[in-house]
Write a protein that holds these residues in place. Structure first.
Motif, short mmCIF file in Angstrom:
data_model
loop_
_atom_site.label_atom_id
_atom_site.label_comp_id
_atom_site.label_asym_id
_atom_site.label_seq_id
_atom_site.Cartn_x
_atom_site.Cartn_y
_atom_site.Cartn_z
N ASN A 139 1.62 50.48 -19.30
CA ASN A 139 0.80 50.03 -20.43
C ASN A 139 0.41 51.18 -21.34
N LEU A 140 0.13 52.36 -20.75
CA LEU A 140 -0.16 53.53 -21.58
C LEU A 140 1.05 53.92 -22.41
N LEU A 141 2.23 53.82 -21.83
CA LEU A 141 3.46 54.12 -22.56
C LEU A 141 3.65 53.15 -23.73
N VAL A 142 3.42 51.87 -23.48
CA VAL A 142 3.55 50.86 -24.55
C VAL A 142 2.55 51.15 -25.67
N VAL A 143 1.29 51.43 -25.31
CA VAL A 143 0.28 51.75 -26.33
C VAL A 143 0.71 53.00 -27.10
N TRP A 144 1.21 54.00 -26.41
CA TRP A 144 1.63 55.23 -27.08
C TRP A 144 2.80 54.97 -28.03
N VAL A 145 3.82 54.25 -27.56
CA VAL A 145 5.00 53.98 -28.41
C VAL A 145 4.60 53.19 -29.64
N LEU A 146 3.82 52.13 -29.46
CA LEU A 146 3.44 51.30 -30.60
C LEU A 146 2.46 52.03 -31.52
N GLY A 147 1.54 52.79 -30.94
CA GLY A 147 0.63 53.59 -31.75
C GLY A 147 1.39 54.66 -32.53
N HIS A 148 2.33 55.31 -31.87
CA HIS A 148 3.16 56.32 -32.55
C HIS A 148 3.97 55.68 -33.66
N ASP A 149 4.47 54.47 -33.44
CA ASP A 149 5.20 53.75 -34.47
C ASP A 149 4.32 53.51 -35.69
N LEU A 150 3.09 53.10 -35.46
CA LEU A 150 2.18 52.82 -36.56
C LEU A 150 1.83 54.09 -37.34
N VAL A 151 1.58 55.17 -36.62
CA VAL A 151 1.26 56.44 -37.28
C VAL A 151 2.46 56.95 -38.07
N LYS A 152 3.64 56.85 -37.46
CA LYS A 152 4.87 57.33 -38.11
C LYS A 152 5.15 56.56 -39.40
N ARG A 153 4.91 55.27 -39.39
CA ARG A 153 5.16 54.46 -40.60
C ARG A 153 4.12 54.71 -41.68
N LYS A 154 2.92 55.09 -41.28
CA LYS A 154 1.86 55.32 -42.26
C LYS A 154 2.15 56.56 -43.11
N ARG A 155 2.85 57.52 -42.54
CA ARG A 155 3.14 58.77 -43.25
C ARG A 155 4.07 58.56 -44.39
#
Length: 155
Positions: A139-155
């Motif tokens: 679950n931490l990995l899923v949160v990290w991947v999806l959170g990283h996806d959101l941050v990456k797209r925001k840039r």
């Protein structure tokens, strides 16, 4: 005539497809479980709880399993099936959105996985073992991947 093909968001995390497949499986299993509850009704469920009470030599009149056995009725099975069906549909929609690299699906998945974390951490302390730790890590990995996806797209 031009062929319109799916072009994924180039900023989307590559792990979205893996998470989408897992979410689709969870959703499909939930829809199947809801269908099974509706088709079979309360009798097999009640029988299963009675078997658990007998196998673990629990008090059939007191405790959580006794409460569960008494709570099983046609109405409660319909209500449970509706809840499980809703859960399954949400996961299937999330899977579709993640597969298509939709930002809203990354938000939904990140928030849903993060919501499970307190319960997962509780389970590690009250039911320690490799499975509890693996679930928290996943679950931490899923949160990290999806959170990283959101941050990456925001840039």
């Amino acid at each position: 005539m031009t062929e319109q093909r799916y072009n994924p968001d180039p900023h989307a995390h590559p792990g979205l497809h893996v998470i989408a497949v897992v979410e689709a499986l969870k959703g499909a299993l939930a829809v199947l479980a809801a269908s099974g509850l509706e088709l079979l009704g309360p009798a097999p469920l009640r029988h299963g709880v009675d078997l658990l009470i007998a196998k673990f030599q629990l008090d059939p009149d007191h405790g959580a399993m006794a409460w569960l056995a008494n709570a099983i009725s046609p109405h409660s099975v319909h209500l449970a099936a509706a809840g499980v069906l809703f859960y399954g549909i949400v996961h299937l929609v999330e899977a579709w959105g993640l597969w298509r690299a939709k930002v809203w699906a990354s938000w939904l998945g990140c928030l849903a996985a993060a919501a499970y974390l307190p319960f997962d951490i509780y389970a590690v302390f009250h039911h320690p073992g490799w499975l509890s730790v693996a679930i928290v890590a996943l679950n931490l990995l899923v949160v990290w991947v999806l959170g990283h996806d959101l941050v990456k797209r925001k840039r």
